[in-house]
Structures are given as structure tokens and as C-alpha cells.
Design an enzyme around this catalytic site. Structure first.
Site, short mmCIF file in Angstrom:
data_model
loop_
_atom_site.label_atom_id
_atom_site.label_comp_id
_atom_site.label_asym_id
_atom_site.label_seq_id
_atom_site.Cartn_x
_atom_site.Cartn_y
_atom_site.Cartn_z
N CYS A 1 54.24 -12.05 -23.43
CA CYS A 1 55.43 -12.88 -23.47
C CYS A 1 55.37 -14.02 -22.35
O CYS A 1 55.94 -15.15 -22.28
CB CYS A 1 56.75 -12.36 -23.20
SG CYS A 1 56.82 -10.82 -22.20
N HIS A 2 54.33 -13.66 -21.34
CA HIS A 2 54.12 -14.64 -20.36
C HIS A 2 53.28 -15.67 -20.91
O HIS A 2 53.23 -17.08 -20.14
CB HIS A 2 53.27 -14.05 -18.92
CG HIS A 2 51.92 -13.51 -19.51
ND1 HIS A 2 51.91 -12.07 -20.20
CD2 HIS A 2 50.73 -13.87 -19.34
CE1 HIS A 2 50.36 -12.13 -20.30
NE2 HIS A 2 49.71 -13.24 -19.92
N TYR B 1 57.94 -22.10 -26.98
CA TYR B 1 59.09 -21.20 -27.43
C TYR B 1 59.41 -21.88 -29.03
O TYR B 1 59.43 -21.03 -30.02
CB TYR B 1 60.49 -21.31 -26.97
CG TYR B 1 60.41 -20.61 -25.56
CD1 TYR B 1 60.76 -19.47 -25.70
CD2 TYR B 1 60.18 -21.06 -24.40
CE1 TYR B 1 60.84 -18.36 -24.32
CE2 TYR B 1 60.17 -20.56 -23.14
CZ TYR B 1 60.65 -19.06 -23.39
OH TYR B 1 60.50 -18.32 -22.05
N ASN C 1 61.25 -8.12 -24.72
CA ASN C 1 60.18 -7.46 -25.15
C ASN C 1 59.76 -6.12 -24.22
O ASN C 1 59.87 -5.95 -23.10
CB ASN C 1 59.08 -8.38 -24.46
CG ASN C 1 57.53 -7.99 -24.81
OD1 ASN C 1 57.20 -6.80 -25.42
ND2 ASN C 1 56.60 -8.54 -24.12
N GLU D 1 44.63 -15.85 -16.02
CA GLU D 1 44.11 -16.15 -17.28
C GLU D 1 43.42 -17.56 -17.14
O GLU D 1 43.29 -18.21 -18.38
CB GLU D 1 45.00 -15.89 -18.40
CG GLU D 1 45.36 -14.36 -18.45
CD GLU D 1 46.55 -14.32 -19.39
OE1 GLU D 1 46.95 -13.13 -20.10
OE2 GLU D 1 47.07 -15.34 -20.10
#
Length: 267
Positions: free
Chosen positions: A177-178, A146, A169, A204
Site C-alpha cells: 500500500c506504500h 488512488y 491493509n 525502491e
């Protein structure tokens, strides 16, 4: 006599030629075009799709994906109302199925969701719009803190504002945003639920542990030097954390063009 004078005046009136008509049309054209834009509002194609994250409400305009809402979370009606303010909504099965397949491919590792165009019409704040576009530059297999995202947006002390931006979002997954985590290495919260954040990060390459921390094999990559290090490397500690991304492992860092630190040798 009055009739003759009137006739004379009419005859003396200058004729209206094509140039005068063109000039009059030219003056009124901007107003006509503005009015037509109001009348012809853009359309958004909407639908509901299944996904590994649960049922999703999706909306796509001609410019890109405009909204994605987790239907197991309240706020679906508000999302539709926001869409109605900007678009004329039409149900479109083909558009919904296409988005469904793209999300499936994200979980299969076939595509990075940030490759898809998005439409940020539902975002009112310029700061939020800027933060979302910066976030879309964080590749799959990497995360940013952040604080790091706030610094990239030019406001290093705006971590709370970044938290609010991520929570509101309108296009999660595709505005990823993850991929934003806390500075202590824990993954933090997520508007679609922490379990779904874990699913996305694992898809990912991040093997998130039970204590919601990133895996020990994660490496720190510096965006300016293009070098990646172990998190405990002295070189990594000296580097500006605001210019760093955290990669799932050395392979993901190398894939993005980074080279290994010669001090800690993170292989």
C-alpha cells in the site's frame, strides 16, 4: 407360537452387505468432513521481529503471510484477536526470522515483497481482496494513484473506499500500500507512518523530496501502450490516467518492458 413368528421374521430380514454399508458411509461422509474441518482449524505462526521500520508483529499460515502489524501503532491486540478468529496461533521463531530476513532484503533491493505468497484470510470484503491483488501487480520502483487503483478495480469513483482499503491493509509491505499515492504527485498518508512510507519508496528507487513529492525524473508509463513519457508530455496528457503507473525513472520503466516516447524522449 409368538416366538416362532418372531424367529421367522428375523430369519427373513435381508442381510446387510458391503454395498449398503458403503452407501450409508457415503451419505454421512460430507457431514463428517465438515465437522472435522471445524475441529482442525488452520494454524498461524506468530512472532515479533525488528526491522528498519520498527518492531513488527508477523503471522504466517501455510498459505502465506497473513498479518504484519507495526507495534508502535495501536491495534496490536485487535490484530491478534482477528488472527485468533481464523487460526490457532503458535509462536515460531524460525518463521519470524525468515520474514525478518525477507524485509531486510527488500531494503537491500534484493527482492520485491510481492513475490512472497500472502494469505488474505483477515480480509472480509471482496472489493478489498480484489484491490489488494491488483496492487500486488504494481512492481517495485512504480506507484499508482488512488484513482488509478479504484479504476483498475472497476469502480473509478471509489477513491475513498480505496483509501480505507489501504488504511486497513493487514499485510503492509507485502501488499504494498506504500505504492499508492495521490493524483497530485504527493505520496499521501500511510498506516505505518509517512516516514516509513518514504523509507519504503526510497528503497525502491524514489527520491522523495522534502515536500513529499515524487522526484522530477519520475516518468509516466501506460500499461496498455507500453510507452513511458515525461509527466508533462502531450501524449501522456492524452492517455487515460487510470491505466498509468508512475515509475521512479526511465531505468525502472525499461526494466518492466516499456519503451520511451518518441515525442518527449524521456531519457
Amino acid at each position: 407360537m409368538k416366538t416362532n413368528r418372531t424367529a421367522t421374521r428375523v430369519k427373513e430380514s435381508p442381510p446387510i452387505d458391503d454395498r449398503m454399508i458403503d452407501a450409508m458411509i457415503g451419505k454421512t461422509r460430507p457431514r463428517i468432513e465438515r465437522a472435522m474441518k471445524i475441529i482442525r482449524r488452520p494454524q498461524a505462526r506468530v512472532g515479533v521481529i525488528p526491522s528498519p521500520l520498527g518492531k513488527l508483529l508477523v503471522a504466517e499460515s501455510d498459505r502465506g503471510l497473513a498479518a504484519l502489524h507495526f507495534l508502535f501503532i495501536s491495534g496490536g491486540e485487535r490484530t491478534l484477536e482477528m488472527l485468533r478468529r481464523k487460526f490457532d496461533l503458535i509462536e515460531n521463531e524460525a518463521s519470524a526470522r525468515r520474514i525478518e530476513k525477507e524485509i531486510d532484503r527488500v531494503f537491500e533491493g534484493g527482492i520485491d515483497a510481492t513475490d512472497r505468497p500472502v494469505d488474505l484470510s483477515l480480509v472480509e470484503s471482496e472489493f478489498q481482496r480484489h484491490a489488494y491483488m491488483l496492487l500486488r501487480k504494481v512492481p517495485a520502483g512504480a506507484v499508482i494513484t488512488y484513482q488509478g487503483l479504484a479504476a483498475s478495480a472497476g469502480k473509478p469513483n471509489a477513491q475513498r473506499a480505496i483509501g480505507t482499503t489501504m488504511a486497513t491493509n493487514p499485510i503492509p509491505i507485502f501488499v504494498p500500500c506504500h505504492r499508492v499515492i495521490k493524483s497530485d504527485g504527493t505520496i499521501g498518508n500511510y498506516g505505518g507512518g509517512v516516514d516509513n512510507k518514504i523509507k519504503l519508496l526510497r528503497a525502491e528507487g524514489f527520491d522523495v523530496s522534502r515536500d513529499l513529492r515524487l522526484p522530477s525524473r519520475a516518468v509516466m508509463g501506460h500499461r496498455h501502450t507500453k510507452i513511458f513519457c515525461r509527466p508533462d508530455c502531450s501524449a501522456a496528457r492524452r492517455a487515460d490516467p487510470n491505466n498509468a503507473l508512475i515509475y521512479a525513472d526511465s531505468g525502472h520503466a525499461r526494466h518492466e518492458g516499456l519503451r520511451a516516447c518518441k515525442l518527449c524522449k524521456p531519457e
